[in-house]
Design a protein around this motif. Sequence first.
Motif, PDB file in Angstrom:
ATOM      1  N   ALA A  40       5.337   9.979 -16.113  1.00 54.45           N
ATOM      2  CA  ALA A  40       5.011   8.805 -15.300  1.00 54.45           C
ATOM      3  C   ALA A  40       6.028   8.624 -14.172  1.00 54.45           C
ATOM      4  CB  ALA A  40       4.973   7.554 -16.179  1.00 54.45           C
ATOM      5  N   SER A  41       7.313   8.785 -14.484  1.00 53.41           N
ATOM      6  CA  SER A  41       8.349   8.637 -13.459  1.00 53.41           C
ATOM      7  C   SER A  41       8.280   9.760 -12.433  1.00 53.41           C
ATOM      8  CB  SER A  41       9.734   8.618 -14.115  1.00 53.41           C
ATOM      9  OG  SER A  41       9.922   7.428 -14.860  1.00 53.41           O
ATOM     10  N   ALA A  42       7.953  10.967 -12.876  1.00 56.29           N
ATOM     11  CA  ALA A  42       7.838  12.097 -11.945  1.00 56.29           C
ATOM     12  C   ALA A  42       6.723  11.852 -10.940  1.00 56.29           C
ATOM     13  CB  ALA A  42       7.580  13.387 -12.711  1.00 56.29           C
ATOM     14  N   ALA A  43       5.632  11.238 -11.377  1.00 61.03           N
ATOM     15  CA  ALA A  43       4.533  10.935 -10.450  1.00 61.03           C
ATOM     16  C   ALA A  43       4.987   9.949  -9.383  1.00 61.03           C
ATOM     17  CB  ALA A  43       3.341  10.386 -11.229  1.00 61.03           C
ATOM     18  N   ARG A  44       5.806   8.955  -9.777  1.00 65.34           N
ATOM     19  CA  ARG A  44       6.313   7.980  -8.798  1.00 65.34           C
ATOM     20  C   ARG A  44       7.282   8.641  -7.824  1.00 65.34           C
ATOM     21  NH1 ARG A  44       6.580   2.857  -9.202  1.00 65.34           N
ATOM     22  NH2 ARG A  44       8.848   2.782  -8.995  1.00 65.34           N
ATOM     23  N   SER A  88       5.046  19.167 -10.690  1.00 70.69           N
ATOM     24  CA  SER A  88       5.948  20.038  -9.937  1.00 70.69           C
ATOM     25  C   SER A  88       7.359  19.463  -9.912  1.00 70.69           C
ATOM     26  CB  SER A  88       5.433  20.221  -8.505  1.00 70.69           C
ATOM     27  OG  SER A  88       6.351  20.960  -7.730  1.00 70.69           O
ATOM     28  N   VAL A  89       7.464  18.151  -9.798  1.00 77.80           N
ATOM     29  CA  VAL A  89       8.781  17.505  -9.826  1.00 77.80           C
ATOM     30  C   VAL A  89       9.465  17.757 -11.169  1.00 77.80           C
ATOM     31  CG1 VAL A  89       9.964  15.274  -9.789  1.00 77.80           C
ATOM     32  CG2 VAL A  89       8.159  15.747  -8.142  1.00 77.80           C
ATOM     33  N   LEU A  90       8.696  17.648 -12.249  1.00 78.35           N
ATOM     34  CA  LEU A  90       9.258  17.893 -13.586  1.00 78.35           C
ATOM     35  C   LEU A  90       9.752  19.324 -13.724  1.00 78.35           C
ATOM     36  CD1 LEU A  90       6.929  16.087 -16.166  1.00 78.35           C
ATOM     37  CD2 LEU A  90       9.340  15.634 -15.704  1.00 78.35           C
ATOM     38  N   TRP A  91       8.905  20.285 -13.317  1.00 75.42           N
ATOM     39  CA  TRP A  91       9.282  21.689 -13.489  1.00 75.42           C
ATOM     40  C   TRP A  91      10.483  22.052 -12.633  1.00 75.42           C
ATOM     41  CZ3 TRP A  91       8.328  24.117 -17.580  1.00 75.42           C
ATOM     42  CH2 TRP A  91       7.112  23.967 -18.262  1.00 75.42           C
ATOM     43  N   ARG A  92      10.546  21.487 -11.431  1.00 79.32           N
ATOM     44  CA  ARG A  92      11.695  21.781 -10.576  1.00 79.32           C
ATOM     45  C   ARG A  92      12.971  21.165 -11.139  1.00 79.32           C
ATOM     46  NH1 ARG A  92      10.883  20.619  -4.445  1.00 79.32           N
ATOM     47  NH2 ARG A  92      10.205  18.599  -5.239  1.00 79.32           N
ATOM     48  N   ALA A  93      12.858  19.979 -11.723  1.00 81.51           N
ATOM     49  CA  ALA A  93      14.034  19.339 -12.324  1.00 81.51           C
ATOM     50  C   ALA A  93      14.545  20.168 -13.500  1.00 81.51           C
ATOM     51  CB  ALA A  93      13.690  17.921 -12.777  1.00 81.51           C
ATOM     52  N   VAL A 150       7.084   9.451  -3.345  1.00 82.51           N
ATOM     53  CA  VAL A 150       8.082   9.259  -2.288  1.00 82.51           C
ATOM     54  C   VAL A 150       8.378  10.590  -1.598  1.00 82.51           C
ATOM     55  CG1 VAL A 150      10.433   8.506  -1.776  1.00 82.51           C
ATOM     56  CG2 VAL A 150       9.091   7.287  -3.494  1.00 82.51           C
ATOM     57  N   LEU A 151       8.639  11.631  -2.403  1.00 80.92           N
ATOM     58  CA  LEU A 151       8.978  12.927  -1.811  1.00 80.92           C
ATOM     59  C   LEU A 151       7.818  13.514  -1.021  1.00 80.92           C
ATOM     60  CD1 LEU A 151      10.951  14.646  -4.734  1.00 80.92           C
ATOM     61  CD2 LEU A 151      11.861  13.441  -2.754  1.00 80.92           C
ATOM     62  N   GLY A 152       6.596  13.227  -1.438  1.00 80.03           N
ATOM     63  CA  GLY A 152       5.434  13.789  -0.768  1.00 80.03           C
ATOM     64  C   GLY A 152       4.794  12.858   0.242  1.00 80.03           C
ATOM     65  N   CYS A 176       0.853  -1.198   0.000  1.00 77.97           N
ATOM     66  CA  CYS A 176       0.000   0.000   0.000  1.00 77.97           C
ATOM     67  C   CYS A 176       0.877   1.231   0.000  1.00 77.97           C
ATOM     68  CB  CYS A 176      -0.921  -0.012   1.204  1.00 77.97           C
ATOM     69  SG  CYS A 176      -2.014   1.420   1.292  1.00 77.97           S
ATOM     70  N   VAL A 177       0.642   2.169  -0.924  1.00 82.29           N
ATOM     71  CA  VAL A 177       1.471   3.365  -1.047  1.00 82.29           C
ATOM     72  C   VAL A 177       0.593   4.591  -0.948  1.00 82.29           C
ATOM     73  CG1 VAL A 177       3.056   4.604  -2.552  1.00 82.29           C
ATOM     74  CG2 VAL A 177       3.079   2.119  -2.536  1.00 82.29           C
ATOM     75  N   ARG A 178       1.008   5.542  -0.151  1.00 80.17           N
ATOM     76  CA  ARG A 178       0.228   6.777  -0.022  1.00 80.17           C
ATOM     77  C   ARG A 178       0.267   7.573  -1.316  1.00 80.17           C
ATOM     78  NH1 ARG A 178       3.166   6.666   4.898  1.00 80.17           N
ATOM     79  NH2 ARG A 178       1.843   6.525   6.733  1.00 80.17           N
ATOM     80  N   LYS A 179      -0.786   8.286  -1.576  1.00 77.69           N
ATOM     81  CA  LYS A 179      -0.793   9.213  -2.700  1.00 77.69           C
ATOM     82  C   LYS A 179       0.050  10.432  -2.350  1.00 77.69           C
ATOM     83  CE  LYS A 179      -3.373   6.899  -5.498  1.00 77.69           C
ATOM     84  NZ  LYS A 179      -2.808   6.352  -6.729  1.00 77.69           N
ATOM     85  N   ALA A 180       0.779  10.921  -3.320  1.00 80.04           N
ATOM     86  CA  ALA A 180       1.685  12.034  -3.049  1.00 80.04           C
ATOM     87  C   ALA A 180       0.924  13.333  -2.892  1.00 80.04           C
ATOM     88  CB  ALA A 180       2.687  12.155  -4.183  1.00 80.04           C
TER      89      ALA A 180
END
Length: 577
Positions: free
Chosen positions: A316-320, A18-23, A324-326, A8-12
Motif C-alpha cells: 500500500a505504501s509503495a503504491a503511494r 516496481s518500487v518494492l522490487w527496487r527497494a 509521487v515518483l511517477g 486531486c492526485v494523478r495516477k502513477a
Amino acid sequence: MNPLPEGCVRKADLPGRSVLWRAVGGQRRDVALGAVLGMGHQTGEALVPVLIGLAVERGVVDGDAGGLLLWLGVLAVVYVGLSFSFRFSARAGERASVTAAHRLRTQLIGRVLAPEGGAEDGRLPGELANTATEDAKRVGAVTMALIVGIAAATGLAVGAVVLLRISLVLGLLVLLGTPLLLWLVHLLSKPLERRSETEQERAARASGVAADLVAGLRVLKGIGAEPAAVARYRRISQESLTATLRAARAEAWQNGVVTILTGAFLALVALVGGRLTARGDIGLGELVSSVALALFLIGPLSEFSWVNAQLAQGRASAARIAEVLGADRAVTPGGPSDGAVLRRVEGRLRLSSLSYGSLREVDLDIAPGETVGVVTTDPGDATALMRCLGRHADPESGALALDGTELPALSLAEVRAAILVAEHDADLFEGTLLDNVTAAVGAHAAAPVTAAIAASGTDEVVRALPDGPDTAVTARGHSLSGGQRQRVALARALAADAPVLVLHEPTTAVDAVTEAGIAAGIRDVRGGRTTVLVTNSPALLAVTDRVVLIEGGRVTASGIHEHLVHDLAAYRTAVLT
C-alpha cells in the motif's frame, strides 16, 4: 500543463510493485546475508528438538550417561551458533530496512524538488512529508519481512524433513498442510492491504492539513477563523482515526484467525504423533522430538502472519510512493545536452499570443533594462503569468522568449538563473536574517547584499532586532512580523541580482511610507536590469517605465502610470480601490 485542483492526485505511471522490487534489489547484499543467517538460525532452532530427543533416547531409554553428555554438548554448540546467527541476521535486516527507507526518502525529495516540478501538484506539504517518512519506512520494512519470511520457511522445511524421517505420516501432514495454511493467510491479508492504503491516505491528509493550519496560525487568529479551522481539522482527523481503527481491526482479526488456524494445525500434528507413539511406530525420544517440533512450528507459522501484514502495508505504501515518483512533470527539462544556449543575458522578454490558464493571447514586449508594471483585475491572471515567467508551466499556446530564444529551448537551470520569480508568499528559512538574505549569493557578496537590504527597507528590521543581522529566524520566518518577513524576502530577491527579476506584490504588508521608500529603492538598485512588477500598488507602479493592464486575461491598455490613472476608469479602479 494545468495544475491539478486541490485533493486531486494523478495516477502513477510507475507501479508500486516496481518500487518494492527496487527497494529490495538495492539492498540485495544485506537481504541475502540476513536471509542466510536467518536460515541458519531457524535450522538450529529446528534441530534443537531433535537433539533433545536424542539426549532423552540415550540418557533415559538406553541409560547411556556418556551419550547423554555428548548430545547435551552438541545442543550447547547449536545454541551458541543459532544465537549469533540471529544477532547478525537481525543486524543485516535492520540495516537493509533503514537504508532502503533512506534511499526512498532521497528519491522522493529529489522528485519533489526537481526543477521540472509536478510532484507537489494536488498534494499538501504535510502529505508529501508523510509519504517520505511513514510510507518510506513501511516499504523499507519489507526487506526485513523477506528475511524473516525466508528464515521461517527454512524452519518449516527443516522441521518437515525431520518429521518425515521420524514418520512419513507426520512429514506429509506438515508438507501438505503448511502450503494450505500459508494460502489462507495470504487471503486474509487482502482486506488489511486495502484498509492500510486508506489509513495512510487519510493520515497523510490529516498531517497536511495540520501543517497548513500551524503555518497560518497567526492569520487564522487575526481573522478570528480558529473555530472553523479547528472544526475542519477535527473532521479530517476523525476520518483518519476511523481509517486507522478499521486497519487495526483488520490486522487484529487477521492475527486472531491465523492464530486459531495455526493452533488447530499444530494440535493435529501433536495428536497424530501421540497416536503413532501409542501404536509403537515411533519411540519415546522421537515422540519428544515430534511434540517439541510441533511447538517449534508455532514460531515460523506465527511469523508468517507478521510477514504478510508487513507485505500488505508495504504494498500500500509503495503504491503511494509510486504516485509521487511517477507524477507527470509540469515542464520538460529543455535545452541541449550541455545546457548552454545563452552566452550573455540582455534581459529582453517577449510574450507572443501567450495563453495559459486564464490568460488569453497575451502580447508583451519588454526591452532590456526596462521596468514594467503589470496590473491584473483578476488575481488568477497574475498567478498564471508568474508560472509562465518562472517556467513552472509552459503556455498552452503561443510563446515566451528570452533574448529571442523560447524558454523551452533553454535548460531549466539557465532559465532560473536568468529569470528570478519572487512569489508573494515566499518563505524564509531557519537560520539568521543575514543567512536568508544571502541565500542565493553567499555572504561574500557584500555590496549587492548591503544595497538590497537598504532598498527593501530591511535595514529598519535589522535595527529593530536584538542581534541585528545575526538574529535567529525560525522556520518559515514565523518569529518575524508579516511586514518584516516580506522585506527580508524582497532583500533576498534583490541581492540575487538576476538579469530579469519578477516581483509579485512585494509590499502588501508594509505601511505607505515604507512602501514608497521600497519603491524608490527597487528603482535604484535595479537600474539597467529588466524588472517586472506584478502589482496593483500605486507606489510601485509610479516608479515603472510603463504599465500594462490585463483584464479578462487579455492586455487591454499600456502606458505610463499617471496617464492611465487619469484616463482609464478600469485601471483607476484596479489600483486605487
